[in-house]
Design a protein around this motif. Sequence first.
Motif, PDB file in Angstrom:
ATOM      1  N   PRO A   6       0.818  -1.222   0.000  1.00 55.60           N
ATOM      2  CA  PRO A   6       0.000   0.000   0.000  1.00 55.60           C
ATOM      3  C   PRO A   6       0.849   1.268   0.000  1.00 55.60           C
ATOM      4  CG  PRO A   6      -0.908  -1.594   1.537  1.00 55.60           C
ATOM      5  CD  PRO A   6       0.405  -2.157   1.075  1.00 55.60           C
ATOM      6  N   ALA A   9       2.196   1.762  -3.538  1.00 56.09           N
ATOM      7  CA  ALA A   9       1.135   2.204  -4.455  1.00 56.09           C
ATOM      8  C   ALA A   9       0.809   3.680  -4.248  1.00 56.09           C
ATOM      9  CB  ALA A   9      -0.116   1.347  -4.238  1.00 56.09           C
ATOM     10  N   VAL A  10       0.670   4.093  -2.995  1.00 55.24           N
ATOM     11  CA  VAL A  10       0.337   5.481  -2.700  1.00 55.24           C
ATOM     12  C   VAL A  10       1.482   6.420  -3.066  1.00 55.24           C
ATOM     13  CG1 VAL A  10      -0.099   7.086  -0.804  1.00 55.24           C
ATOM     14  CG2 VAL A  10      -1.382   4.952  -0.941  1.00 55.24           C
ATOM     15  N   ARG A  70      -9.998   3.580  -1.777  1.00 50.85           N
ATOM     16  CA  ARG A  70      -9.195   2.826  -2.746  1.00 50.85           C
ATOM     17  C   ARG A  70      -9.786   2.964  -4.139  1.00 50.85           C
ATOM     18  NH1 ARG A  70      -8.841  -3.691  -2.812  1.00 50.85           N
ATOM     19  NH2 ARG A  70     -10.998  -3.358  -3.464  1.00 50.85           N
ATOM     20  N   TYR A  73      -9.066   6.462  -5.435  1.00 48.65           N
ATOM     21  CA  TYR A  73      -7.657   6.633  -5.776  1.00 48.65           C
ATOM     22  C   TYR A  73      -7.332   5.949  -7.105  1.00 48.65           C
ATOM     23  CZ  TYR A  73      -2.559   6.265  -5.400  1.00 48.65           C
ATOM     24  OH  TYR A  73      -1.210   6.324  -5.644  1.00 48.65           O
ATOM     25  N   ALA A  74      -7.813   4.712  -7.280  1.00 45.08           N
ATOM     26  CA  ALA A  74      -7.550   3.986  -8.525  1.00 45.08           C
ATOM     27  C   ALA A  74      -8.191   4.684  -9.715  1.00 45.08           C
ATOM     28  CB  ALA A  74      -8.063   2.548  -8.412  1.00 45.08           C
ATOM     29  N   THR A 114      -4.604   9.923  -0.544  1.00 46.51           N
ATOM     30  CA  THR A 114      -3.327   9.254  -0.259  1.00 46.51           C
ATOM     31  C   THR A 114      -3.106   9.017   1.233  1.00 46.51           C
ATOM     32  OG1 THR A 114      -2.277  11.435  -0.413  1.00 46.51           O
ATOM     33  CG2 THR A 114      -2.124  10.006  -2.346  1.00 46.51           C
ATOM     34  N   LEU A 117      -5.647   6.644   2.982  1.00 46.70           N
ATOM     35  CA  LEU A 117      -5.348   5.247   2.664  1.00 46.70           C
ATOM     36  C   LEU A 117      -4.219   4.711   3.532  1.00 46.70           C
ATOM     37  CD1 LEU A 117      -5.620   5.200  -1.248  1.00 46.70           C
ATOM     38  CD2 LEU A 117      -7.106   4.016   0.384  1.00 46.70           C
ATOM     39  N   THR A 176      -2.581  -0.974  -6.270  1.00 41.35           N
ATOM     40  CA  THR A 176      -3.725  -0.515  -5.480  1.00 41.35           C
ATOM     41  C   THR A 176      -4.811  -1.574  -5.425  1.00 41.35           C
ATOM     42  OG1 THR A 176      -3.286   1.798  -6.035  1.00 41.35           O
ATOM     43  CG2 THR A 176      -5.506   1.260  -5.295  1.00 41.35           C
ATOM     44  N   VAL A 180      -4.004  -2.698  -1.564  1.00 43.10           N
ATOM     45  CA  VAL A 180      -4.486  -1.593  -0.736  1.00 43.10           C
ATOM     46  C   VAL A 180      -5.871  -1.925  -0.188  1.00 43.10           C
ATOM     47  CG1 VAL A 180      -5.132   0.840  -0.690  1.00 43.10           C
ATOM     48  CG2 VAL A 180      -3.143   0.108  -1.997  1.00 43.10           C
TER      49      VAL A 180
END
Length: 494
Positions: A6, A9-10, A70, A73-74, A114, A117, A176, A180
């Motif tokens: 995670p 990814a962030v 999530r 964000y994706a 961000t 998460l 993600t 995540v």
Amino acid sequence: MRKWGPLVAVCLGTFMLLLDVTIVTVALPDMASSLDASLSSLQWVIDVYALALAALLLGAGAGADLAGRRKFYAAGTVLFALSSLACGLADSSGVLITMRALQGVGAAAMFATTLPLLGAAYQGRDRSIALGVWGAVNGAAAALGPILGGLLTEGFGWRWIFFVNLPVSAAAVWLTIRVVPESRNPAGGRIDWAGTVLFALFAGSLTYGAVNAGTDGWGAGRTLVSFAVSALALLVFVIAERRVARPLMDLSLLRRPAFVGVLVAAVALNAAAFGVLPYTSIWLQTLLGMSPVTGGLALVPLALASFATSALGGRFLHGVSQRLLLCVGLLLIGFGMFGQALLDSGSDWKSLVAGLIVTGVGVGLVSPALASAALASVPQRSSGMATGAMNSVRQLGYAVSIAVFGTLVTSRMTDSLHSDEQARALAGGAAGALRGRVPDEALHSAFATGLNWGAVAAGSLAVVAALAVFALVRTPSAPPVQVRTNAPVPVERA
């Protein structure tokens, strides 16, 4: 990999969206030449991204709380990637500006989610490590932006500053989805659509008026109408926010002088420290003949000084009053900008180094102190809203300053060259087209004069902001937060 996936990814997404704020700066001369872009078009290429980020950040955070962070964000990363591809394929400045706006929309969805998460994925010591790494990535993005932008522009062309986002986005989305965890705000609630639209209209009209003033003048009808629309949108926004149950912005926070001081500092930070840099980059490349790489390297002292100061400050300035850090940092930004206002027709990049370093030290003091001061100035239940508002006005300050300082720079060039058309061409990166018609020394002198006035205005803004912070911010000392950046902290909304 599952434990730290995670974080990776962030951090990938955060690095991209912050890199795209600065990576464009060194590519402006190439964009102007390739797309036959005017000065106002170049301003919009920078401004519209920061504007979308500023206008939509609070609304995006609320939407993510409801729909799932999530997922949000994706989706934001996918939009950011597709718009980056479209930016790289743009065949006109209008298309590029439109796609940069979509980039900003995607970046707002990413930026708003961000830290929440990370807050949901990690606890205790792991959370501290994650936030520390995330803060370091923010600093790295600022430092690497001019360098990477110069390398890509010189090696492959300006379009690759956007194409490079595609593989990074693909990796971020894949990670993600795989690692995540999903999170939402358990309190539920509604998105304040009216507040979001009205704030976007206020910010957009204000920025449009400032950019248009550089072309038509501050008293032109279109400029005045833009400012009138902006003022009306702000008035209606205030009325709407006072009546809605879950407002985008709790206006009662503005009754707190310390919070108002934090907002002043946030606006001044980005405006004073970075508002003149695009024109400095154009000067370095089109007047001094530097390549995109060397032009980017010439600006690195600011980023490196900021990164080093932020890192060392977290270790050695523990417990120092945020009021003091904000005031001293803003004063240093002001003095650094005054130090950059000493150019003449014979100056080169070395004339900027001392001023850039002093400005960078100031930025390194103000950036981490802003987050702590914002949290200390409001009740804990309002901490997410406070930091979100701070981030929004910070980006808005940057967008408006690009236009305002650009108008000031070109107006002083006009006084030197006695031609508005030649001044706008010079500021827009068309120095090559003017050579032969205008003596080279006159071009150097005009650009130096314009940059000097822009730097003095930026420095004055920082000094005035420091005085305002000294008068308004009366919060007690508090330990600086571990997040050394301008993004919202992972606090659930009430």
